[in-house]
Structure formats: structure tokens, C-alpha cells
Design an enzyme around this catalytic site. Structure first.
Site, PDB file in Angstrom:
ATOM      1  N   SER A 103      39.743  37.296  41.250  1.00 55.39           N
ATOM      2  CA  SER A 103      40.494  38.603  41.306  1.00 55.39           C
ATOM      3  C   SER A 103      40.495  39.084  42.330  1.00 55.39           C
ATOM      4  CB  SER A 103      39.566  38.601  40.049  1.00 55.39           C
ATOM      5  OG  SER A 103      39.782  39.946  40.712  1.00 55.39           O
ATOM      6  N   TYR A 129      30.402  42.675  39.884  1.00 56.37           N
ATOM      7  CA  TYR A 129      31.805  41.858  39.517  1.00 56.37           C
ATOM      8  C   TYR A 129      32.264  41.326  40.691  1.00 56.37           C
ATOM      9  CZ  TYR A 129      36.780  40.688  37.440  1.00 56.37           C
ATOM     10  OH  TYR A 129      37.267  39.692  37.674  1.00 56.37           O
TER      11      TYR A 129
END
Length: 258
Positions: A103, A129
Site C-alpha cells: 500500500s 497498518y
């Protein structure tokens, strides 16, 4: 599994390919990962492409079955173990490809070796995350180094933001105001799942990417990742720590040695 079976059924119907199967895999369970890998090794002649796509995003402070922080455990450690268990099959099927879905959030990530599983610090779901996605890029770099000369390539990709349930824990789904006010804009900005799958598909099959390995792609274009993601010492240390955490037997032939 119901959604997985339905998707497999749709693909079989659309392509008339009866060899599209749904298999159960829980990346929050080392036991499930080992069972899945054993099944694939036993039943499949080849593994030409492995796309490590599953992820958990900004969930509460949950832990996996084995006690790992959920995002680090699923997004990194689960895929780390799965990939290592399937490496012999991938090598035997060479030229083969591994695609790790990371990501853009990795640029805000940092690997805290003193507290990878958030047992000492106050839990920050965003930072957790980002750390997990940084780990995915570092894993890609080190695995690529170890796979030189095997005919197996591995690259990481940021696919873009898709209209899926990945963001179910971000609060957006729970806010009527946000859904009403921002929903139309999000509909325009977010990719459909089909469009968001294109970068992974491109990395899996594009002829011009033959032999390309250890790279980070933003969509369909290769880009430089965050500086920490290119630190070979951090990548090696993360590999060693991940090996220890998942209980990978480094003496077995299925593991990789630098």
C-alpha cells in the site's frame, strides 16, 4: 467461503474453465496456512503465480490465533509463511511470479523491532497498518535477493484504493453523515474491485516484466518505495525475526537461504 465459492462459480461460468477452485485459508492462523499449503503442494502440479492479496486494515487491537497483532500477523507474517511453504513448488514451476500487495501507506510505516506486536506501546491502528505494509515491501526486497537465479520473481504493488470492505474498521462505514456527504465523492475516487485488480494481474502476466524482481509498483508503474523499504539490513533482520515468529524450519529444503 460463501463469497469465495460464489466468485469461483462466476469465473467458471464466464470462462468455461472448470478448474477454478475455492480453498479455505485463514491468514490469522499458522495452522490453517500450513494445512492450505500442504493441500496445494499435494493436489497441484504447478504454482505459476502467487498473489498475496489478503489484508486487514485499521482494525481494533485484535490478535491472531497465535498471538500476533492482527494487521502485522495477517498482512505480513501470514503471507511470509505461506510464500515460504510454497517456494519449492514455485521454483519447480519456474519461470513463476509472486506478487505482494502492499500500500502507499507503507511510506508512513516503520518497523519497531522492540515491539512488533504492540505489546509495550499504546495501540495505534493506523501506525500498525503502515508498519505491516512496510513489512510487505521489505519482505519483497529480501525474498527477491534470495531468489536470484531461481527463475522466480517477486514484486510489491500498491493497487490503488478500491470499493471493497477493507475499510470497514475506519469508521466511514459507520457514519451516516460521512456516507451521505462523502459517498458520491468516494464513488468517483475509489476504483472498482475489477479495476483495482488490474495492477496485480499486470504484474502476474505482463511479458515485459519477465525477470523483473524486487521492485515496487504504484498501479502499473514502477516507483521507488520509501527509503526504509530499501534498507537491506532492516530487510534481513525482519526476515530473521519473521522466520522465528512463524516457526519456519530453516534447515528444511523448503526454506530459502541467503
Amino acid at each position: 467461503m460463501e463469497k469465495c465459492e460464489a466468485a469461483a462459480k462466476d469465473i467458471r461460468g464466464e470462462t468455461l474453465n472448470h478448474r477454478v477452485n475455492a480453498r479455505h485459508l485463514d491468514l490469522a492462523s499458522l495452522k490453517s496456512i500450513r494445512e492450505f499449503a500442504a493441500k496445494i503442494i499435494k493436489e497441484e502440479e504447478r504454482v505459476d503465480i502467487l498473489v498475496n492479496n489478503a489484508a486487514v486494515m485499521r482494525c481494533p487491537h485484535w490478535t491472531t490465533e497465535d498471538g500476533f497483532e492482527m494487521q502485522f500477523g495477517v498482512n505480513h507474517l501470514g503471507h511470509f509463511l505461506l510464500t515460504n511453504l510454497l517456494l519449492d513448488k514455485l521454483k519447480a514451476s519456474a519461470p513463476s511470479r509472486i506478487i505482494n500487495v502492499s500500500s502507499l501507506a507503507h511510506i508512513a510505516g516503520h518497523i519497531d523491532f522492540d515491539d512488533l506486536n504492540w505489546q509495550k506501546r499504546k495501540y495505534n491502528t493506523k501506525e500498525a497498518y503502515c508498519q505491516s505494509k512496510m513489512a510487505v515491501v521489505l519482505f519483497t526486497k529480501e525474498l527477491s535477493r534470495q531468489l536470484q537465479g531461481t527463475g522466480v520473481t517477486v514484486n510489491a504493488v500498491h493497487p490503488g484504493v478500491a470499493r471493497t470492505e477493507l475499510g470497514r474498521h475506519t469508521g466511514m462505514h459507520n457514519s451516516a453523515f460521512s456516507s451521505f456527504m462523502l459517498g458520491p465523492f468516494f464513488w468517483l475516487l475509489f476504483k472498482s474491485p475489477q479495476l483495482a485488480a488490474q495492477p496485480s494481474t499486470y504484474l502476474a502476466v505482463a511479458e515485459e516484466l519477465e525477470g523483473v524482481s524486487g521492485k515496487y509498483f504504484d498501479g502499473l508503474k514502477e516507483k521507488a518505495p520509501a527509503p526504509e523499504a530499501e534498507d537491506e539490513e532492516i530487510a534481513r533482520r525482519l526476515w530473521a525475526e519473521s522466520t522465528r515468529l512463524v516457526g519456519l524450519d530453516v534447515s528444511r529444503g523448503s526454506s530459502v537461504k541467503g
